[in-house]
Motif scaffolding. Structure first.
Motif, PDB file in Angstrom:
ATOM      1  N   LYS A 262     -15.446  -8.728  45.270  1.00 30.78           N
ATOM      2  CA  LYS A 262     -15.292  -7.496  46.043  1.00 30.78           C
ATOM      3  C   LYS A 262     -13.847  -6.996  45.999  1.00 30.78           C
ATOM      4  O   LYS A 262     -13.596  -5.787  45.946  1.00 30.78           O
ATOM      5  N   THR A 263     -12.918  -7.945  46.046  1.00 31.75           N
ATOM      6  CA  THR A 263     -11.510  -7.545  45.989  1.00 31.75           C
ATOM      7  C   THR A 263     -11.166  -6.951  44.628  1.00 31.75           C
ATOM      8  O   THR A 263     -10.521  -5.898  44.528  1.00 31.75           O
ATOM      9  N   PHE A 264     -11.614  -7.626  43.567  1.00 32.15           N
ATOM     10  CA  PHE A 264     -11.315  -7.146  42.229  1.00 32.15           C
ATOM     11  C   PHE A 264     -12.013  -5.830  41.929  1.00 32.15           C
ATOM     12  O   PHE A 264     -11.570  -5.071  41.062  1.00 32.15           O
ATOM     13  N   ALA A 265     -13.128  -5.571  42.641  1.00 31.18           N
ATOM     14  CA  ALA A 265     -13.874  -4.347  42.378  1.00 31.18           C
ATOM     15  C   ALA A 265     -13.051  -3.114  42.699  1.00 31.18           C
ATOM     16  O   ALA A 265     -13.287  -2.036  42.146  1.00 31.18           O
ATOM     17  N   HIS A 266     -12.068  -3.217  43.594  1.00 33.94           N
ATOM     18  CA  HIS A 266     -11.253  -2.068  43.994  1.00 33.94           C
ATOM     19  C   HIS A 266      -9.924  -2.025  43.258  1.00 33.94           C
ATOM     20  O   HIS A 266      -9.134  -1.117  43.506  1.00 33.94           O
ATOM     21  N   LEU A 267      -9.682  -2.982  42.373  1.00 32.76           N
ATOM     22  CA  LEU A 267      -8.426  -2.978  41.641  1.00 32.76           C
ATOM     23  C   LEU A 267      -8.505  -2.000  40.470  1.00 32.76           C
ATOM     24  O   LEU A 267      -9.508  -1.960  39.755  1.00 32.76           O
ATOM     25  N   PRO A 268      -7.454  -1.226  40.239  1.00 33.12           N
ATOM     26  CA  PRO A 268      -7.454  -0.349  39.065  1.00 33.12           C
ATOM     27  C   PRO A 268      -7.139  -1.095  37.773  1.00 33.12           C
ATOM     28  O   PRO A 268      -7.219  -0.526  36.687  1.00 33.12           O
ATOM     29  N   ILE A 269      -6.750  -2.347  37.894  1.00 34.30           N
ATOM     30  CA  ILE A 269      -6.402  -3.165  36.726  1.00 34.30           C
ATOM     31  C   ILE A 269      -7.650  -3.913  36.264  1.00 34.30           C
ATOM     32  O   ILE A 269      -8.338  -4.549  37.068  1.00 34.30           O
ATOM     33  N   GLY A 270      -7.948  -3.848  34.985  1.00 34.82           N
ATOM     34  CA  GLY A 270      -9.085  -4.582  34.430  1.00 34.82           C
ATOM     35  C   GLY A 270      -8.789  -6.065  34.369  1.00 34.82           C
ATOM     36  O   GLY A 270      -7.714  -6.483  33.924  1.00 34.82           O
ATOM     37  N   LEU A 271      -9.726  -6.879  34.845  1.00 32.52           N
ATOM     38  CA  LEU A 271      -9.548  -8.329  34.904  1.00 32.52           C
ATOM     39  C   LEU A 271     -10.668  -9.005  34.140  1.00 32.52           C
ATOM     40  O   LEU A 271     -11.854  -8.707  34.361  1.00 32.52           O
ATOM     41  N   ALA A 272     -10.307  -9.904  33.243  1.00 31.26           N
ATOM     42  CA  ALA A 272     -11.278 -10.701  32.480  1.00 31.26           C
ATOM     43  C   ALA A 272     -10.810 -12.145  32.501  1.00 31.26           C
ATOM     44  O   ALA A 272      -9.685 -12.444  32.075  1.00 31.26           O
ATOM     45  N   ILE A 273     -11.646 -13.042  33.026  1.00 34.37           N
ATOM     46  CA  ILE A 273     -11.317 -14.465  33.101  1.00 34.37           C
ATOM     47  C   ILE A 273     -12.239 -15.231  32.157  1.00 34.37           C
ATOM     48  O   ILE A 273     -13.465 -15.137  32.259  1.00 34.37           O
ATOM     49  N   PHE A 274     -11.641 -15.988  31.248  1.00 33.58           N
ATOM     50  CA  PHE A 274     -12.367 -16.792  30.274  1.00 33.58           C
ATOM     51  C   PHE A 274     -12.171 -18.270  30.606  1.00 33.58           C
ATOM     52  O   PHE A 274     -11.085 -18.687  31.010  1.00 33.58           O
ATOM     53  N   ASP A 275     -13.233 -19.062  30.426  1.00 34.67           N
ATOM     54  CA  ASP A 275     -13.139 -20.498  30.700  1.00 34.67           C
ATOM     55  C   ASP A 275     -12.465 -21.208  29.533  1.00 34.67           C
ATOM     56  O   ASP A 275     -11.986 -20.583  28.590  1.00 34.67           O
ATOM     57  N   ARG A 276     -12.435 -22.536  29.597  1.00 36.35           N
ATOM     58  CA  ARG A 276     -11.734 -23.294  28.563  1.00 36.35           C
ATOM     59  C   ARG A 276     -12.419 -23.173  27.201  1.00 36.35           C
ATOM     60  O   ARG A 276     -11.784 -23.378  26.165  1.00 36.35           O
ATOM     61  N   GLN A 277     -13.727 -22.845  27.182  1.00 35.37           N
ATOM     62  CA  GLN A 277     -14.420 -22.574  25.929  1.00 35.37           C
ATOM     63  C   GLN A 277     -14.248 -21.121  25.496  1.00 35.37           C
ATOM     64  O   GLN A 277     -14.844 -20.681  24.524  1.00 35.37           O
ATOM     65  N   ARG A 278     -13.427 -20.365  26.251  1.00 35.56           N
ATOM     66  CA  ARG A 278     -13.136 -18.954  25.987  1.00 35.56           C
ATOM     67  C   ARG A 278     -14.389 -18.097  26.059  1.00 35.56           C
ATOM     68  O   ARG A 278     -14.570 -17.184  25.268  1.00 35.56           O
ATOM     69  N   LYS A 279     -15.230 -18.404  27.052  1.00 36.45           N
ATOM     70  CA  LYS A 279     -16.378 -17.568  27.384  1.00 36.45           C
ATOM     71  C   LYS A 279     -16.046 -16.771  28.637  1.00 36.45           C
ATOM     72  O   LYS A 279     -15.492 -17.305  29.594  1.00 36.45           O
ATOM     73  N   LEU A 280     -16.415 -15.485  28.635  1.00 34.89           N
ATOM     74  CA  LEU A 280     -16.118 -14.623  29.773  1.00 34.89           C
ATOM     75  C   LEU A 280     -16.925 -15.071  30.981  1.00 34.89           C
ATOM     76  O   LEU A 280     -18.151 -15.155  30.934  1.00 34.89           O
ATOM     77  N   GLN A 281     -16.237 -15.374  32.079  1.00 38.43           N
ATOM     78  CA  GLN A 281     -16.894 -15.859  33.284  1.00 38.43           C
ATOM     79  C   GLN A 281     -16.826 -14.861  34.434  1.00 38.43           C
ATOM     80  O   GLN A 281     -17.706 -14.862  35.296  1.00 38.43           O
ATOM     81  N   LEU A 282     -15.798 -14.017  34.465  1.00 36.78           N
ATOM     82  CA  LEU A 282     -15.635 -13.103  35.586  1.00 36.78           C
ATOM     83  C   LEU A 282     -14.936 -11.844  35.091  1.00 36.78           C
ATOM     84  O   LEU A 282     -14.005 -11.912  34.289  1.00 36.78           O
ATOM     85  N   PHE A 283     -15.433 -10.694  35.562  1.00 40.24           N
ATOM     86  CA  PHE A 283     -14.785  -9.432  35.237  1.00 40.24           C
ATOM     87  C   PHE A 283     -15.041  -8.464  36.381  1.00 40.24           C
ATOM     88  O   PHE A 283     -15.938  -8.659  37.201  1.00 40.24           O
ATOM     89  N   ASN A 284     -14.242  -7.400  36.444  1.00 40.29           N
ATOM     90  CA  ASN A 284     -14.381  -6.414  37.510  1.00 40.29           C
ATOM     91  C   ASN A 284     -14.772  -5.057  36.916  1.00 40.29           C
ATOM     92  O   ASN A 284     -14.701  -4.853  35.692  1.00 40.29           O
ATOM     93  N   PRO A 285     -15.198  -4.111  37.749  1.00 37.89           N
ATOM     94  CA  PRO A 285     -15.635  -2.809  37.208  1.00 37.89           C
ATOM     95  C   PRO A 285     -14.565  -2.079  36.417  1.00 37.89           C
ATOM     96  O   PRO A 285     -14.873  -1.346  35.480  1.00 37.89           O
ATOM     97  N   ALA A 286     -13.289  -2.264  36.797  1.00 32.04           N
ATOM     98  CA  ALA A 286     -12.231  -1.568  36.062  1.00 32.04           C
ATOM     99  C   ALA A 286     -12.195  -1.982  34.596  1.00 32.04           C
ATOM    100  O   ALA A 286     -11.788  -1.193  33.737  1.00 32.04           O
ATOM    101  N   LEU A 287     -12.622  -3.194  34.305  1.00 33.27           N
ATOM    102  CA  LEU A 287     -12.618  -3.645  32.907  1.00 33.27           C
ATOM    103  C   LEU A 287     -13.581  -2.831  32.065  1.00 33.27           C
ATOM    104  O   LEU A 287     -13.293  -2.533  30.896  1.00 33.27           O
ATOM    105  N   THR A 288     -14.734  -2.486  32.626  1.00 36.53           N
ATOM    106  CA  THR A 288     -15.703  -1.688  31.864  1.00 36.53           C
ATOM    107  C   THR A 288     -15.122  -0.304  31.562  1.00 36.53           C
ATOM    108  O   THR A 288     -15.361   0.241  30.478  1.00 36.53           O
TER     109      THR A 288
END
Length: 527
Positions: A262-288
């Motif tokens: 919910k917090t990241f949903a209001h951020l204007p900065i796109g956020l993409a978190i990848f795990d140690r296998q470099r698979k996308l695990q978390l992203f926010n609407p700004a990233l799209t």
């Protein structure tokens, strides 16, 4: 043949038959002894015969004792597993048996056993003797039974001391055995005042391996257990480990992730978190919005390189001239981001400008932050253009100008200043206070009160009025000096050469300054 001859022959045959029967009886006893093992005692004595650590033979009672010992390994290890707790140091003593010849040790436990070892012809003969028990068969059953009873008692103590419920169910699901933890849990389910008896109530209707809930009496929320079911020929054994802490931790983690989302949903900065296998695990609407990638693609948890390839196809990454070199650059970017050193600015074909940051996260995870800085870059460009225009304007003036901040540091100067004083202070990045530049002015001019006035004027923080004075350069040219306040406490100092003033007017000017006294701002500066 005479009667005496027949009688003699009869006596000889009788003697021969007697000798033969005696020999058969003696040989039978030898065979019977051999069948019982290499022991002089009856076959049912508890005796072992070892050649080093290899068991050559053992009595029936000794074999029963080894079978009752649940230790694994060769017979020598299983024998020591039984003897070591009862006879401390027995292994070391048995190693010395060749030099001792004979050894006798009493048990340290209350069972009263005695170990007798003998060295016979290079072999170790070990006997276990129980007091007041004849070696007539009772010792065999007694030792084996004691070993089984002791192991059973140990198992009972372990299961009863276990804080986790353990129980056995029959084929029909009825509880046929349970430990103390299960009984205590059954009381919590039934209530403190409830009476439970045998058979015990079944806590889980159909336990399966996995996490199962259990509703306790007077509890608002169920208790959770991680159950492990082991199938048996006539039922099953179930182990239940309390999982309440794990469930609460998972709920807290889920709530925390939801809060972050919910917090990241209001951020204007796109956020993409990848795990140690470099698979996308978390992203926010700004990233799209910034990446141009659809939600279903991001929800499929693409790899880091698949994510970057998709951005390149949509023009949200600078188009590489060499794709192979670009892939190597992206691999280097991953390494730099994992070390917390990656930061780049991407200028896109669309004219937008992105700032890309890579930051490492715990457990080898990687976070990419994408920020649209197009407006910031545009403002910076406009500001730079404005500064360049402003600099061009003051460079075009004939007056030599220097601007000082409220702290007395030089902020800017023009070409006229550099020509007048033969010194361009903008060529150095070091701080240049008014005091340093005033020394340059004094060295190039005749003595004048203006230089001290200028230093005091720049240092004044209160209201100030424009001030004009005159000085003379060392080459004789007159110099018009001007001080003017600017916004934010800054000060403009201007110099311009002019024709020599009327000599008759100079005393009047001096008289005016002397008569009116120091300007109003000088008193404010001293205060």
């Amino acid at each position: 043949m005479a009667l005496s001859d027949w009688f003699g022959l009869f006596v000889v045959c009788s003697a021969a038959a007697t000798v033969a029967l005696a020999a058969v009886a003696w040989f039978g006893r030898k065979v019977e002894t051999a069948r019982g093992g290499l022991f002089a005692e009856p076959a049912q004595a508890t005796v072992f015969l070892f050649d080093g650590e290899t068991m050559l033979d053992a009595s029936a009672g000794a074999r029963a004792l080894l079978a009752a010992t649940r230790a694994e390994g060769a017979p020598w290890q299983r024998f020591l597993a039984f003897a070591a707790p009862r006879f401390p140091g027995v292994a070391a003593q048995l190693d010395r048996l060749p030099e001792l010849g004979h050894l006798s040790m009493a048990s340290a436990l209350a069972d009263g056993l005695t170990l007798v070892a003998e060295w016979r012809g290079g072999l170790r003969r070990i006997s276990l003797i129980e007091p007041h028990v004849e070696t007539s068969g009772r010792l065999i059953d007694s030792l084996a039974q004691k070993a089984l009873d002791q192991e059973l008692e140990t198992l009972r103590q372990i299961t009863d001391a276990s804080p986790h419920p353990v129980w056995r169910e029959g084929a029909d699901g009825s509880v046929t055995w349970a430990n103390h933890a299960y009984v205590a849990l059954a009381l919590q389910v039934s209530g403190a005042d409830a009476m439970i008896g045998w058979p015990l109530p079944r806590l889980f209707a159909n336990p399966e391996t996995g996490r199962l809930p259990l509703h306790l009496a007077n509890a608002t929320a169920p208790a959770w257990f991680d159950c492990h079911v082991v199938a048996q020929p006539e039922g099953r054994i179930v182990f239940a480990v309390p999982a309440e802490a794990a469930v609460q931790a998972e709920q807290a983690l889920r709530s925390f992730v939801q809060t972050l989302t919910k917090t990241f949903a209001h951020l204007p900065i796109g956020l993409a978190i990848f795990d140690r296998q470099r698979k996308l695990q978390l992203f926010n609407p700004a990233l799209t919005d910034l990446s141009g990638l659809p939600v279903d693609f991001l929800s499929a948890r693409p790899s880091l390189f698949a994510f970057l390839d998709a951005m390149r196809e949509r023009g949200t990454i600078p188009e590489p001239k060499d794709y192979k070199a670009w892939r190597l650059q992206m691999a280097a970017m991953e390494q730099s981001a994992a070390e917390g050193q990656f930061e780049e600015t991407w200028t896109l074909p669309s004219g937008q400008t992105y700032r890309i940051l890579g930051r490492p996260h715990p457990e080898g995870a990687l976070a990419l932050l994408i920020q649209d800085i197009s407006d910031e870059v545009s403002r910076a460009r406009r500001m730079r253009a404005d500064l360049e225009i402003g600099q061009s304007v003051i460079d075009a003036t004939d007056e030599a100008i220097a601007v000082f901040s409220s702290a007395g540091q030089l902020m800017m100067s023009n070409l006229g200043y550099a020509r007048l004083w033969a010194h361009d202070p903008m060529e150095t990045l070091a701080d240049q206070p008014i005091a340093d530049l005033a020394r340059t002015w004094r060295a190039a001019c005749a003595p004048s009160h203006f230089w001290a006035l200028a230093e005091g004027y720049v240092a004044t923080t209160g209201p100030r009025e424009p001030w004009v004075s005159h000085a003379r350069l060392n080459d004789g040219r007159p110099l018009r000096c001007r001080l003017a306040p600017l916004a934010g406490g800054a000060t403009l100092v201007g110099f311009s050469t002019e024709p020599a003033p009327d000599r008759a007017a100079e005393p009047a000017v001096a008289h005016l300054v002397e008569r009116e006294g120091p300007p109003r701002w000088i008193g404010a500066a001293k205060g």
